[in-house]
Design a protein around this motif. Structure first.
Motif, short mmCIF file in Angstrom:
data_model
loop_
_atom_site.label_atom_id
_atom_site.label_comp_id
_atom_site.label_asym_id
_atom_site.label_seq_id
_atom_site.Cartn_x
_atom_site.Cartn_y
_atom_site.Cartn_z
N SER A 7 0.85 -1.19 0.00
CA SER A 7 0.00 0.00 0.00
C SER A 7 0.89 1.25 0.00
N LYS A 9 0.94 5.33 0.12
CA LYS A 9 0.07 6.42 0.55
C LYS A 9 0.81 7.76 0.53
N ASN A 10 0.31 8.66 -0.30
CA ASN A 10 0.81 10.04 -0.36
C ASN A 10 2.33 10.08 -0.55
N SER A 25 -0.74 7.62 -4.44
CA SER A 25 -1.39 6.64 -3.57
C SER A 25 -2.07 5.56 -4.42
N ASP A 27 -2.84 0.85 -4.24
CA ASP A 27 -2.57 -0.45 -3.62
C ASP A 27 -2.21 -1.48 -4.68
#
Length: 238
Positions: A7, A9-10, A25, A27
């Motif tokens: 994952s 994220k940002n 971002s 997955d």
């Protein structure tokens, strides 16, 4: 239910004053191939280097729920992430056999498993089997790419990061490499694929992400991106 293996994220990466990635971002689902497409300079290779611990970043990268930010590259490899870089990164002064054996260094307490995987790599790439004692620098470009992927398999990772596997290869050899990537995926290995040949990459993949100027601009099922008029016009030439 699909399991998220990685994952992001940002995620942001800078080289001095140059922002290579800006707030990415998405997955990666276990067992799938995720294609990352975009023009040169879009930030695709920087993203792979962030995941493999080669560059510092802001944001989060979680592998199997564990934040790997700040972790040394060799520790990330030991967790199950392997990186096949653009340009292959093999050791030209070592033989094919030595390159493959070295890739399994972290598995030195599992000699039987290493032996099985060595035999599997040679089965996947018969040409490597014919050249096990040959210096890697003397291999053709396609054979070097096969060796680079074989080394990733020898490390027994669950996630392989592939950066431009078809670069510099003839169409016939590129098709062969893509066929092997498909076979590896069907054996259960998760793959994040950076590839200039957007059509081949999306055909091969389950999911796709489009990057432009360090940002994620489109994301979705690979089949849907193949039919998206924006993708077709910008990357597929149709």
């Amino acid at each position: 239910m699909a399991n998220v293996l990685l994952s992001i994220k940002n995620l942001s990466v800078s080289y001095g004053n140059i922002k290579a990635l800006r707030g990415i971002s998405f997955d990666i689902i276990e067992g799938q191939i995720t294609a990352l497409i975009g023009a040169n300079g879009a930030g695709k290779s920087s993203l792979l280097r962030a995941v493999s611990g080669m560059v510092k970043f802001d944001g989060e990268i979680n592998y199997r729920g564990r934040n790997i930010k700040g972790m040394a590259a060799h520790k990330i490899v030991s967790m199950g992430i392997t990186h096949v870089p653009e340009g292959r990164g093999i050791f030209g002064s070592l033989t094919v056999r030595e390159n493959l054996t070295l890739a399994a260094w972290l598995r030195r307490n599992d000699p039987e498993g290493v032996k099985r995987d060595y035999e599997h790599v040679i089965e996947l790439f018969p040409r490597l089997g014919e050249r096990v004692g040959q210096l890697s620098a003397t291999l053709s470009g396609g054979e070097q790419q096969m060796l680079a992927i074989g080394r990733a398999l020898m490390s027994k990772g669950d996630l392989i990061l592939l950066d431009e596997p078809s670069m510099g290869l003839s169409p016939v050899l590129a098709d062969e490499i893509f066929g092997i990537i498909d076979e590896i995926s069907k054996a259960g290995v998760t793959i994040l694929l950076v590839e200039q040949n957007a059509f081949m990459a999306l055909q091969l993949s389950h999911h796709g992400c489009v990057m432009e100027n360090g940002e994620l601009t489109l994301e979705g099922a690979a089949a849907e991106l193949l039919d998206d008029p924006r993708v077709r016009q910008a990357y597929l030439g149709v």
